[in-house]
Design an enzyme around this catalytic site. Structure first.
Site, PDB file in Angstrom:
ATOM      1  N   ASP A 149      44.976  39.871  29.808  1.00 29.71           N
ATOM      2  CA  ASP A 149      44.550  39.198  31.035  1.00 29.71           C
ATOM      3  C   ASP A 149      45.722  38.599  31.798  1.00 29.71           C
ATOM      4  OD1 ASP A 149      42.057  39.842  30.074  1.00 29.71           O
ATOM      5  OD2 ASP A 149      41.162  37.933  30.636  1.00 29.71           O
ATOM      6  N   CYS A 194      42.643  39.026  21.410  1.00 33.64           N
ATOM      7  CA  CYS A 194      42.713  38.443  22.749  1.00 33.64           C
ATOM      8  C   CYS A 194      41.383  38.456  23.493  1.00 33.64           C
ATOM      9  CB  CYS A 194      43.838  39.095  23.532  1.00 33.64           C
ATOM     10  SG  CYS A 194      45.462  38.535  22.926  1.00 33.64           S
ATOM     11  N   ASP A 195      41.453  38.097  24.773  1.00 32.32           N
ATOM     12  CA  ASP A 195      40.322  37.550  25.524  1.00 32.32           C
ATOM     13  C   ASP A 195      39.011  38.318  25.432  1.00 32.32           C
ATOM     14  OD1 ASP A 195      42.577  36.141  26.275  1.00 32.32           O
ATOM     15  OD2 ASP A 195      41.844  35.776  28.283  1.00 32.32           O
ATOM     16  N   LYS A 196      39.008  39.625  25.707  1.00 35.38           N
ATOM     17  CA  LYS A 196      37.742  40.369  25.736  1.00 35.38           C
ATOM     18  C   LYS A 196      37.521  41.161  24.459  1.00 35.38           C
ATOM     19  CE  LYS A 196      37.411  38.665  29.729  1.00 35.38           C
ATOM     20  NZ  LYS A 196      38.726  38.015  29.651  1.00 35.38           N
ATOM     21  N   CYS A 203      48.036  33.687  23.216  1.00 37.25           N
ATOM     22  CA  CYS A 203      48.753  32.589  23.863  1.00 37.25           C
ATOM     23  C   CYS A 203      48.365  31.234  23.282  1.00 37.25           C
ATOM     24  CB  CYS A 203      48.528  32.625  25.364  1.00 37.25           C
ATOM     25  SG  CYS A 203      49.254  34.080  26.140  1.00 37.25           S
ATOM     26  N   GLU A 254      39.442  36.437  37.064  1.00 34.85           N
ATOM     27  CA  GLU A 254      39.868  35.075  36.740  1.00 34.85           C
ATOM     28  C   GLU A 254      40.733  34.525  37.873  1.00 34.85           C
ATOM     29  OE1 GLU A 254      39.953  35.251  31.873  1.00 34.85           O
ATOM     30  OE2 GLU A 254      41.845  35.197  32.957  1.00 34.85           O
ATOM     31  N   SER A 271      40.619  31.567  33.957  1.00 36.06           N
ATOM     32  CA  SER A 271      41.326  31.782  32.702  1.00 36.06           C
ATOM     33  C   SER A 271      41.104  30.591  31.790  1.00 36.06           C
ATOM     34  CB  SER A 271      42.823  31.935  32.986  1.00 36.06           C
ATOM     35  OG  SER A 271      43.582  31.738  31.826  1.00 36.06           O
TER      36      SER A 271
END
Length: 621
Positions: free
Chosen positions: A81, A122-124, A196, A493, A519
């Site tokens: 992202d 990570c995010d998704k 992150c 985002e 985000s």
């Protein structure tokens, strides 16, 4: 007694061809009859949170086979992202969640896998794999790649501090930051492999899998670089083999994801999320996962929970003081859950993949519990190594002491909470009739009540240009619409607009409202997921330049200061535009066929932006 799913393709005369192909993958004669466990990896060289997972997949597969099962690894896609942020690439981030979920389902069902271990990060990727696991309902364990170490920067004036990715973004938009200092931020912000380092979306979701009961303690907080992470991977491999045998050989349905991720478990996950001020994206993902689990967990439940949970943990981006590595030193997820349990907010009867129930797990895993195990304490001593690397489990640094201070430490007890209101809140009003969300943990209390004129934008690019050109002033409400699941499409985002507001010194002087999302790195008065979105006829599409917007977080209110009659009049005027009604004005955006397909099927953010096949209309002559 349930039969191993894999027997469909490994047994019987008619499956000679399938067995021939299985043999060509390395299966030996003596292996037929063993459970086949799918290792869903997400290794890619595009994403620092996943760049180290090739080695992890091999490690996990070897341990599964050492435990007497067959491991078969495959990969899903993974979008970064941060790299996709601020340009058209972000349109693809949320839609990738469905692609990931589908790909895991396709591979497991096409090859009749008996069980699943998900190497996400990570995010998704974690949400997509979670959706797939609950859809498939075969034994599953999550083992994420682990968080990145926080960076350390020394600027040209001699000051030094911990930093993360968001600091680089803010510095980039601040003309007072020299080019040399900006380069120092850039080189220091992301020092290692891993997700992150703040409580952004990736780490939030990996923590929530612990609360759901689908991962081992430490999954969300043990650093990717630490040798303790290697033990977690090995333990996860052992655990999935045990769960597989429990279900297929002992008919123990408690080993299945839907037995673990019940309504009560979703409540636990959301309570944790609120208490630690997790990413607002987690709301989308929990709603989507609950739907796959056929659990009726809704925005109304999240609203109810948000009104009674205090903020017990503040981490970047809500504070510069702590990162996820500090949460780990304070005991990790199970110490937050322990404090929540002491004030009666955890359903401790819920099952987990590693303990009979949450109550038993809390006794052993909460570092301030009298019955905490030596293993749990040892794990929490795992510290950052401070050496830039993309190698997993490559260092074994230890904290000198643990943070068990529940008065002024990273994790607080109920009586010493950062605030009695939790870190997330659902707001309702005439421009968010189905709700919207704000990360209150990242909002200065001085602006919890805020009224200002709307500044209207139909893309985040347009908003960023205005912010950087100093066209946004203190007191303004930046409103970015037509960026929802359908309107974007893809629900981008808005990290760059919020970062640039901070760069301009407006982080506590302006609000940003959108039907898009934020985000996990966003903080400030940023309100997203406004539902219904503008592209679906939501009233956010009726707001005009200069209209007064009122935000009242304590009373959970977001509204434009217009009467119902005025809004109705504007709606009629909008509908009079015919095919151009509720569409962005003047926006030039190329939307691929893949994104058009996503837009055709997706639903509101209030429903998790999941697909609804009932939206398919077939024309018949």
């Amino acid at each position: 007694m349930p039969q191993y799913r894999s027997r469909t393709s490994t047994h019987g005369r008619n499956m000679a061809g399938a067995r021939a192909l299985w043999r060509a993958t390395g299966i030996k004669e003596e292996d037929f009859g063993k459970p086949i466990i799918a290792v869903a990896n997400s290794f890619t060289q595009f994403v620092p949170g996943h760049v180290h997972l090739r080695e992890v997949g091999k490690l996990v597969a070897e341990e599964i086979e050492a435990c007497g099962a067959i491991a078969k690894e495959f990969n899903t896609i993974a979008v970064d992202d941060g790299i996709a942020m601020g340009h058209g690439g972000m349109l693809y981030s949320l839609p990738s969640r469905d692609i990931i979920a589908d790909s895991v389902e396709y591979m497991c069902n096409a090859h009749t896998a008996d069980a699943l271990i998900c190497i996400s990060n990570c995010d998704k990727i974690t949400p997509g794999m979670l959706m797939a696991a609950l859809r498939l309902n075969i034994p599953t364990v999550f083992v994420s790649g682990g968080p990145m170490e926080a960076g350390k920067v020394r600027l040209t004036d001699g000051t030094a501090r911990k930093v993360d990715l968001i600091d680089s973004m803010i510095a980039a938009g601040n003309s007072a930051v020299s080019s040399e200092d900006l380069e120092r931020y850039e080189r220091s912000s992301c020092p290692t492999c891993g997700s992150c380092s703040g409580m952004f979306t990736a780490n939030s979701m990996n923590c929530l899998t612990e609360a759901l009961g689908l991962s081992l303690p430490g999954n969300g907080t043990v650093l990717a670089t630490h040798t303790a992470r290697k033990k977690l991977f090995l333990d996860g491999a052992k655990r999935i083999v045990e769960l597989t045998r429990r279900f297929y050989e002992q008919d123990d349905v408690s080993a299945l994801p839907r037995s673990i991720a019940t309504f009560a478990a979703f409540e636990n996950a959301m309570v944790l999320d609120i208490a630690m001020g997790g990413s607002t994206n987690t709301v989308l993902h929990l709603l989507a996962a609950a739907r796959e689990a056929e659990v009726n967990f809704t925005m109304a439940d999240i609203d109810r929970l948000s009104r009674g949970v205090p903020c017990l943990c503040k981490v970047a981006p809500s504070t510069e003081k702590y990162h996820v590595e500090d949460v780990h030193r304070a005991g990790g997820v199970f110490s937050i859950l322990g404090e929540l349990n002491r004030i009666g907010l955890i359903n401790d009867h819920c099952l987990t993949v590693h303990a009979p129930n949450m109550a038993e797990a809390l006794k052993k895993e909460d570092i301030v519990s009298p019955q905490v195990t030596e293993e749990a304490l040892t794990r929490c001593y795992a510290a950052p190594g401070g050496i830039p690397t993309i190698e997993p489990y490559s260092q074994s640094a230890r904290w000198e002491s643990l943070d068990d201070d529940r008065v002024d430490g990273c994790i607080r007890g109920g009586e010493h909470a950062y605030s009695k209101d939790g870190g997330l809140a659902i707001l309702f009003g005439n421009i968010a009739q189905d709700g919207c969300i704000v990360k209150t943990a990242g909002v200065d209390e001085s602006v919890w009540c805020f009224t200002g004129p709307a500044r209207i934008f139909h893309s985040q690019d347009e908003a960023c240009d205005a912010i950087l050109a100093d066209q946004i002033k203190a007191g303004d409400v930046v409103l970015i619409r037509y960026e929802g699941p359908k309107g974007g499409p893809g629900m981008q985002e808005m990290l760059y607009p919020t970062s640039f507001l901070k760069s301009k010194g407006l982080g506590k002087a302006c609000a940003l409202i959108t039907d898009g999302r934020f985000s996990g790195g966003t903080s400030g008065l940023s309100i997203g997921h406004c539902s219904p979105e503008a592209a679906q006829g939501g009233a956010i599409g009726l707001v005009e330049e200069g209209d007064l917007i009122e935000i009242d977080i304590p009373n959970r209110l977001l509204q434009v200061k217009l009467s119902d009659a005025q809004l109705a009049e504007r709606r009629q005027a909008m509908l009079a535009r015919g095919n151009e009604a509720f569409k962005p004005v003047g926006r030039q955006r190329v939307v691929s066929k893949a994104l058009q397909a996503y837009a055709a099927l997706t639903t509101s953010a209030a429903e998790g932006a999941v697909r609804n096949l009932e939206q398919i209309h077939i024309k018949r002559d």
